[in-house]
Write a protein that holds these residues in place. Sequence first.
Motif, PDB file in Angstrom:
ATOM      1  N   ALA A  40       0.833  -1.210   0.000  1.00 30.10           N
ATOM      2  CA  ALA A  40       0.000   0.000   0.000  1.00 30.10           C
ATOM      3  C   ALA A  40       0.867   1.259   0.000  1.00 30.10           C
ATOM      4  O   ALA A  40       0.540   2.246  -0.682  1.00 30.10           O
ATOM      5  N   ALA A  41       1.962   1.233   0.745  1.00 25.84           N
ATOM      6  CA  ALA A  41       2.867   2.396   0.789  1.00 25.84           C
ATOM      7  C   ALA A  41       3.496   2.648  -0.581  1.00 25.84           C
ATOM      8  O   ALA A  41       3.603   3.800  -1.017  1.00 25.84           O
ATOM      9  N   GLU A  42       3.886   1.577  -1.264  1.00 24.64           N
ATOM     10  CA  GLU A  42       4.441   1.732  -2.615  1.00 24.64           C
ATOM     11  C   GLU A  42       3.417   2.359  -3.550  1.00 24.64           C
ATOM     12  O   GLU A  42       3.734   3.292  -4.287  1.00 24.64           O
ATOM     13  N   GLU A  43       2.202   1.839  -3.536  1.00 26.46           N
ATOM     14  CA  GLU A  43       1.170   2.368  -4.416  1.00 26.46           C
ATOM     15  C   GLU A  43       0.770   3.786  -4.015  1.00 26.46           C
ATOM     16  O   GLU A  43       0.593   4.648  -4.863  1.00 26.46           O
ATOM     17  N   GLY A  44       0.615   4.030  -2.730  1.00 23.39           N
ATOM     18  CA  GLY A  44       0.212   5.349  -2.251  1.00 23.39           C
ATOM     19  C   GLY A  44       1.206   6.438  -2.587  1.00 23.39           C
ATOM     20  O   GLY A  44       0.831   7.604  -2.780  1.00 23.39           O
ATOM     21  N   SER A  45       2.493   6.072  -2.680  1.00 25.55           N
ATOM     22  CA  SER A  45       3.527   7.075  -2.974  1.00 25.55           C
ATOM     23  C   SER A  45       3.401   7.645  -4.384  1.00 25.55           C
ATOM     24  O   SER A  45       3.982   8.681  -4.683  1.00 25.55           O
ATOM     25  N   ARG A  46       2.612   7.031  -5.221  1.00 29.74           N
ATOM     26  CA  ARG A  46       2.418   7.504  -6.596  1.00 29.74           C
ATOM     27  C   ARG A  46       1.421   8.659  -6.678  1.00 29.74           C
ATOM     28  O   ARG A  46       1.249   9.260  -7.726  1.00 29.74           O
ATOM     29  N   THR A  51      -1.959   9.464   1.907  1.00 27.55           N
ATOM     30  CA  THR A  51      -1.094   9.034   3.003  1.00 27.55           C
ATOM     31  C   THR A  51      -1.446   7.592   3.358  1.00 27.55           C
ATOM     32  O   THR A  51      -2.600   7.185   3.272  1.00 27.55           O
ATOM     33  N   VAL A  52      -0.432   6.854   3.757  1.00 29.18           N
ATOM     34  CA  VAL A  52      -0.607   5.448   4.121  1.00 29.18           C
ATOM     35  C   VAL A  52      -0.128   5.263   5.548  1.00 29.18           C
ATOM     36  O   VAL A  52       0.932   5.768   5.929  1.00 29.18           O
ATOM     37  N   LEU A  73      -8.733   1.569  -5.685  1.00 30.27           N
ATOM     38  CA  LEU A  73      -9.341   2.244  -4.539  1.00 30.27           C
ATOM     39  C   LEU A  73      -8.862   3.686  -4.411  1.00 30.27           C
ATOM     40  O   LEU A  73      -9.660   4.601  -4.184  1.00 30.27           O
ATOM     41  N   ILE A  74      -7.560   3.894  -4.554  1.00 29.73           N
ATOM     42  CA  ILE A  74      -7.018   5.251  -4.429  1.00 29.73           C
ATOM     43  C   ILE A  74      -7.526   6.131  -5.570  1.00 29.73           C
ATOM     44  O   ILE A  74      -7.955   7.273  -5.348  1.00 29.73           O
ATOM     45  N   GLU A  75      -7.501   5.603  -6.796  1.00 27.11           N
ATOM     46  CA  GLU A  75      -7.967   6.394  -7.933  1.00 27.11           C
ATOM     47  C   GLU A  75      -9.455   6.707  -7.823  1.00 27.11           C
ATOM     48  O   GLU A  75      -9.891   7.797  -8.188  1.00 27.11           O
ATOM     49  N   VAL A  85      -6.656  11.562   0.556  1.00 25.00           N
ATOM     50  CA  VAL A  85      -6.983  10.140   0.562  1.00 25.00           C
ATOM     51  C   VAL A  85      -6.090   9.481   1.606  1.00 25.00           C
ATOM     52  O   VAL A  85      -4.886   9.723   1.635  1.00 25.00           O
ATOM     53  N   MET A  86      -6.711   8.686   2.463  1.00 24.42           N
ATOM     54  CA  MET A  86      -5.951   7.989   3.510  1.00 24.42           C
ATOM     55  C   MET A  86      -6.143   6.482   3.372  1.00 24.42           C
ATOM     56  O   MET A  86      -7.275   6.015   3.280  1.00 24.42           O
TER      57      MET A  86
END
Length: 173
Positions: A40-46, A51-52, A73-75, A85-86
């Motif tokens: 999730a942290a890898e994907e969230g960093s994009r 924040t993750v 989910l993030i998109e 987005v958290m």
Amino acid sequence: ALETDITELDRLIDQILLSSRLDALDDEIPREDIDLLALAAEEGSRYRDCTVSGSVAFISGEPMLLRQLIRNLIENAERHGVPPVMVHVSQSGSHVHLTVTDQGPGVPGEERERVFEPFYRAESVSSAGGTGLGLALVRQIARRHGGDAGWCEPGPPSCILVSLPAQPDSLST
């Protein structure tokens, strides 16, 4: 504008093909041990306004599919919600929970299940674009991993919860 349209069509085709492959798979998907927080942290960093947080939680799964689940989910939160987005990962007993929250109002109660149907787009968010496949794929991927996806309590904030089986070796954490 043409370049944007082509990119959106490519994305739609990719999502349709992935959905079809998931439907056609009779066999168990190949699995490996995955730290869902790290993924999730890898994907969230994009993403700029994402924040993750959470705790390390291991599941058994297919990394490419789980990346797609998190990305969708993030998109979805970015496209239809209100920043920030958290993403939060936690473990409770035999399940790992991934929640994605934004500050938007969420989806009205009567549409909360329908947004997980392929090609359905809620009336309240249809002007924001999208294909109506993102959340359908989220649920499909979660179920292929022995879990499920659904809404948290009605918003605001808007929150989607994915629950997946914890890796058996990590149940003592």
